[in-house]
Scaffold this active site. Sequence first.
Site, PDB file in Angstrom:
ATOM      1  N   CYS A   1       0.828  -1.207   0.000  1.00  0.00           N
ATOM      2  CA  CYS A   1       0.000   0.000   0.000  1.00  0.00           C
ATOM      3  C   CYS A   1       0.864   1.260   0.000  1.00  0.00           C
ATOM      4  CB  CYS A   1      -0.961  -0.008   1.177  1.00  0.00           C
ATOM      5  SG  CYS A   1      -0.200  -0.309   2.780  1.00  0.00           S
ATOM      6  N   HIS A   2       2.113   1.137   0.406  1.00  0.00           N
ATOM      7  CA  HIS A   2       3.014   2.293   0.408  1.00  0.00           C
ATOM      8  C   HIS A   2       3.344   2.768  -1.009  1.00  0.00           C
ATOM      9  CE1 HIS A   2       5.532  -1.342   0.398  1.00  0.00           C
ATOM     10  NE2 HIS A   2       6.369  -0.639  -0.357  1.00  0.00           N
TER      11      HIS A   2
END
Length: 175
Positions: free
Chosen positions: A137-138
Amino acid sequence: MSYSHLLPRRYTVIQTGLGDIALRADAAVLTGVWFVGQRHYPDAQMLGIVARPLDPILTPASDQIKDYLSGKQEKFDLDYQLLGDAFSLRVWHYLETIPRGQVRTYGQVAAALGNRFLARAVGAAVGKNPISIIVPCHRVIGANGSLGGYAGGLERKRYLLDLEDSQLPGTARLF
């Protein structure tokens, strides 16, 4: 004969250079990776019981996460299960397709899922990703090149992107 299906929900906490990380497993599969205290951190009941040493799921996951964060390993070889609603699952599965070193905007993720107007909903799902780091998700940033948000904190997001030599547009800002 394997008895791993009989294992209860359990967790462990590992120390890393980015802070403490909690890992949770249900039976024979990893179901959670969170920075301790991050936004959307599960309560004690949702974490389960404290795992025994040398847990067959949590020990290899711990080792791989530590190796990843130290730059010794570039990808994960772990069985995990994402638990969430149908839309969130679609978002998280898309995150799995973003290659290391690349980023996508929330709008690009929404468009890839069929509706570019769902960028905010994508952002909410990305923020609730239960298997952070492993489900990357980063790698999702704001349309203006900002890092946007990260449930584990923007400094950690920046570290992970730098670790992966991500190609950020311009000089991505923290905010």
